[in-house]
Design an enzyme around this catalytic site. Structure first.
Site, PDB file in Angstrom:
ATOM      1  N   ARG A  18       0.820  -1.135   0.011  1.00 44.32           N
ATOM      2  CA  ARG A  18      -0.080   0.024  -0.013  1.00 44.32           C
ATOM      3  C   ARG A  18       0.994   1.347  -0.224  1.00 44.32           C
ATOM      4  O   ARG A  18       0.426   2.395  -0.265  1.00 44.32           O
ATOM      5  CB  ARG A  18      -1.101  -0.019   1.239  1.00 44.32           C
ATOM      6  CG  ARG A  18      -2.006  -1.020   1.169  1.00 44.32           C
ATOM      7  CD  ARG A  18      -2.888  -0.780   2.161  1.00 44.32           C
ATOM      8  NE  ARG A  18      -2.476  -1.499   3.441  1.00 44.32           N
ATOM      9  CZ  ARG A  18      -3.106  -1.789   4.718  1.00 44.32           C
ATOM     10  NH1 ARG A  18      -3.936  -1.103   4.865  1.00 44.32           N
ATOM     11  NH2 ARG A  18      -2.638  -2.622   5.268  1.00 44.32           N
ATOM     12  N   LYS A  25       8.836  -0.998   3.001  1.00 44.29           N
ATOM     13  CA  LYS A  25       8.081  -0.109   3.782  1.00 44.29           C
ATOM     14  C   LYS A  25       8.973   0.357   5.191  1.00 44.29           C
ATOM     15  O   LYS A  25       8.729   1.468   5.312  1.00 44.29           O
ATOM     16  CB  LYS A  25       6.746  -0.817   4.163  1.00 44.29           C
ATOM     17  CG  LYS A  25       6.042  -0.034   5.169  1.00 44.29           C
ATOM     18  CD  LYS A  25       4.488  -0.653   5.310  1.00 44.29           C
ATOM     19  CE  LYS A  25       5.020  -2.042   6.349  1.00 44.29           C
ATOM     20  NZ  LYS A  25       3.396  -2.472   7.028  1.00 44.29           N
ATOM     21  N   ASP A 106       7.181  -1.685  11.453  1.00 44.83           N
ATOM     22  CA  ASP A 106       6.176  -0.426  10.914  1.00 44.83           C
ATOM     23  C   ASP A 106       5.569   0.086  12.129  1.00 44.83           C
ATOM     24  O   ASP A 106       4.635   0.851  11.890  1.00 44.83           O
ATOM     25  CB  ASP A 106       5.194  -0.833  10.002  1.00 44.83           C
ATOM     26  CG  ASP A 106       4.238  -1.868  10.145  1.00 44.83           C
ATOM     27  OD1 ASP A 106       4.250  -2.208  11.530  1.00 44.83           O
ATOM     28  OD2 ASP A 106       3.463  -2.159   9.441  1.00 44.83           O
ATOM     29  N   ASN A 376      33.451  45.954   6.734  1.00 45.19           N
ATOM     30  CA  ASN A 376      32.336  46.025   6.118  1.00 45.19           C
ATOM     31  C   ASN A 376      32.487  45.740   4.582  1.00 45.19           C
ATOM     32  O   ASN A 376      33.296  46.453   4.061  1.00 45.19           O
ATOM     33  CB  ASN A 376      32.016  47.562   6.188  1.00 45.19           C
ATOM     34  CG  ASN A 376      30.419  48.166   5.703  1.00 45.19           C
ATOM     35  OD1 ASN A 376      29.571  47.703   6.517  1.00 45.19           O
ATOM     36  ND2 ASN A 376      30.462  48.707   4.418  1.00 45.19           N
ATOM     37  N   ALA A 422      34.533  51.674  -4.883  1.00 47.25           N
ATOM     38  CA  ALA A 422      33.411  51.122  -5.455  1.00 47.25           C
ATOM     39  C   ALA A 422      33.894  50.741  -6.901  1.00 47.25           C
ATOM     40  O   ALA A 422      34.728  51.376  -7.790  1.00 47.25           O
ATOM     41  CB  ALA A 422      32.322  52.244  -5.569  1.00 47.25           C
TER      42      ALA A 422
END
Length: 609
Positions: A18, A25, A106, A376, A422
């Site tokens: 199932r 399982k 199970d 930073n 930058a």
């Protein structure tokens, strides 16, 4: 008195039809562990003399999963029921005189305390078998257990065999038994498959061994079995509820418990707050007053006190105290973030050591790096740690900072108190000394009158460079790149004002040409040498002719089309005339975009009003 020995048999031979899966399982996961591992860890707390796992379907997978556990494997070649499974133990326990605990593989939610109580009850009362039962609100699907006032079992009836009156009984069989092995071994050979399922039922043995009693489990959820995906989800919910209830009793806040998941290996200090849609996996330790989420995943990591992890992923890393992470940050494995740091919006770290009071607030990648304290990191800073073959390391000293859109190409060492301007790219091995400013960026190129066919009339437009000047661009393309597409991109990015090709050599794996007076492209798929490339380039288009030769020296020439892929290299030298301005405009005579040539001299300034 010598204490009786205990053996445990776990029934794990079934397929679990199932579940609709090729995986056995018992190997389906419930949290971080498979069903059988979760049960086995509980069973081993009892200290059994022997632990036997009965395997059958896909048994090699089960054996491999349990390879590190102290168990013995018993093969059940045909799966003919629970009684048949236990019959396989007869040759293995000929001299055993203790108790045998039989459990289906199970049933993963059993508590150690429950199994210990079952064994103790069995030994105190002394029956031939003690069955673990439960009183449930909805007994549908379970076999019923009928007892007298002293909990002696009178009858076991399977669900399908119950009368309407018997179905009203809410005491059910969990499938967990503690047998006197000697008594059980005497009746196991007598089991038959004379039933509708043609299987050997262990419940038949319960009725034959002699005195049998039942012990009701205090929490019926412990006996929930897993036979399909719905029951697996139900077991997962029960497990989560147990964990979250225990942590809430210990002082942890779950804002929306149903949307949160965690594992048993997670440790939470008092006053931790867990927001909705947050998930904790693996071995995690979370410090007091830390807020996790909403929308965060923490995997196998340690997080200190007074932290905030917002809409972010932290995996296999260590985070100190008073650290803010997110939103949408990714702290990848082997990252160490010290106290009072910020790892902000869309920042990614990997194998990075970040010193205290350092910040990377926006849009950065910090990989294979060591940052000192009070560093930073400006928005858009990238540590380029991979050269195409291996990773390299970058070190940044205390109090240094990077400007927006900086690129640090590893291997690299940046000293303390360094400012990187930058837009700067620092090449590999170009180490920066302490207390310096590093600037490495091209001067801007300003092209007035950029719109097609419209020259600038702005009074402050810069003058065009002197007539006759050229700007030279050497260019090398790499394997797999498309010759035309790369030249188009180059002409737009520079941008070229009046570009043309000075020289071109290289090789192709294929060439796409439009031959003379043809409308369809012609594809050559073979190794080809570039003999010549001629034509003009500008930001709004290019017109180039390519000549190539094959391995026999045969040449082909035509209009350059997309689909000319570089084999080993393409070495190009381009030139841009600053005296002219090229554009491509529709010519009504030819019906094509044709070259338009203009002088680049600046227009006179308009009169003042």
């Amino acid at each position: 008195m010598v204490e009786r020995q205990l053996a445990v048999a776990i029934l794990a031979a079934g397929k679990g039809t199932r579940m609709r899966s090729n995986l056995p399982k018992v190997l389906h996961k419930l949290g971080s562990l498979s069903l059988i591992e979760r049960l086995l860890r509980t069973v081993l707390t009892l200290g059994p003399h022997r632990c036997l796992v009965i395997v059958g379907y896909q048994q090699e997978q089960v054996r491999q999963t349990l390879a590190d556990y102290p168990v013995e494997f018993v093969e059940q070649r045909e799966q003919l029921g629970t009684g048949h499974a236990v019959q396989q133990l007869l040759p293995l326990l000929p001299e055993f005189h203790g108790d045998l605990l039989v459990i289906n593989g199970d049933v993963p939610l059993l508590r150690a305390e429950t199994l210990q109580a079952l064994v103790e009850r069995h030994r105190q009362v002394g029956p031939r078998v003690t069955l673990l039962s439960a009183q449930v609100a909805d007994p549908y699907g379970y076999g019923r257990v009928f007892c007298d006032a002293q909990q002696r079992i009178l009858e076991l009836v399977e669900e399908r065999d119950c009368t309407p009156a018997q179905r009203q009984n809410r005491r059910v069989n969990s499938g967990v038994y503690c047998f006197d092995w000697v008594a059980l071994a005497q009746v196991l050979p007598k089991l038959t498959s004379n039933n509708a399922q043609q299987e050997y039922y262990l419940t038949d043995a319960v009725g034959w061994v002699g005195k049998a009693i039942a012990l009701d489990v205090s929490d019926p959820q412990e006996i929930v079995g897993v036979n399909d995906r719905r029951q697996l989800a139900q077991a997962h919910q029960i497990l989560q509820d147990r964990l979250k209830d225990a942590w809430m009793e210990a002082g942890v806040t779950f804002v929306d418990p149903d949307s949160v998941s965690l594992e048993e290996t997670v440790q939470l200090a008092p006053d931790v707050i867990i927001e909705p849609q947050t998930h904790l996996r693996g071995t995690c330790r979370i410090g007091s007053r830390t807020r996790l989420g909403p929308g965060s995943l923490i995997d196998s990591s340690t997080i200190g006190t007074d932290c905030q992890i917002l809409y972010s992923v932290v995996s296999h890393s260590q985070i100190g105290d008073h650290v803010w992470v997110g939103p949408y940050a990714h702290v990848r494995p082997h990252s160490q973030i010290a106290d009072y740091c910020r790892i902000g919006n869309f920042v990614e770290t990997k194998n990075a050591q970040i010193g205290s009071h350092s910040n990377a607030a926006h849009l950065s990648y910090l990989g294979d790096a060591k940052l000192g304290s009070q560093v930073n990191i400006g928005a858009g800073t990238i540590i380029a740690n991979y050269d195409g073959q291996q990773k390299h390391f970058t070190e940044i000293g205390d109090r240094s900072k990077t400007g927006a859109n900086s690129v640090l190409v590893a291997p690299l060492k940046v000293g303390s108190d360094v400012t990187i301007a930058a837009g700067t790219t620092i090449p590999p091995r170009q180490d920066l000394p302490d207390d310096c400013l590093a600037i490495a960026r091209p001067h801007p190129v300003i092209k007035p009158g950029w719109r097609l066919g419209i020259r600038s009339t702005h009074p402050l437009a810069p003058k065009t460079p002197s007539v006759g000047s050229l700007r030279i661009y050497p260019l090398r393309l790499c394997p797999g790149q498309d010759l035309k597409q790369e030249l188009e991109q180059f002409a737009r990015q520079q941008p070229l004002q009046a570009g043309f090709v000075l020289s071109a050599v290289g090789s192709l794996t294929q060439a796409t040409l439009r031959l003379a007076d043809q409308t369809e492209d012609h594809l050559l798929v073979e190794r080809l040498e570039i003999l010549a490339l001629h034509g003009s380039l500008c930001a709004d288009g290019l017109h180039l002719h390519l000549t190539v030769a094959d391995c026999q020296g045969k040449t082909w020439g035509g209009h350059l089309r997309p689909g000319c892929l570089i084999y080993t290299t393409a070495e190009l030298v381009l030139a841009d005339s600053l005296e002219h301005r090229f554009s491509r405009q529709l010519d009504p005579t030819t019906g094509y975009l044709e070259l338009q040539i203009e002088q680049a001299a600046a227009d006179p300034s308009p009169p003042l009003p």
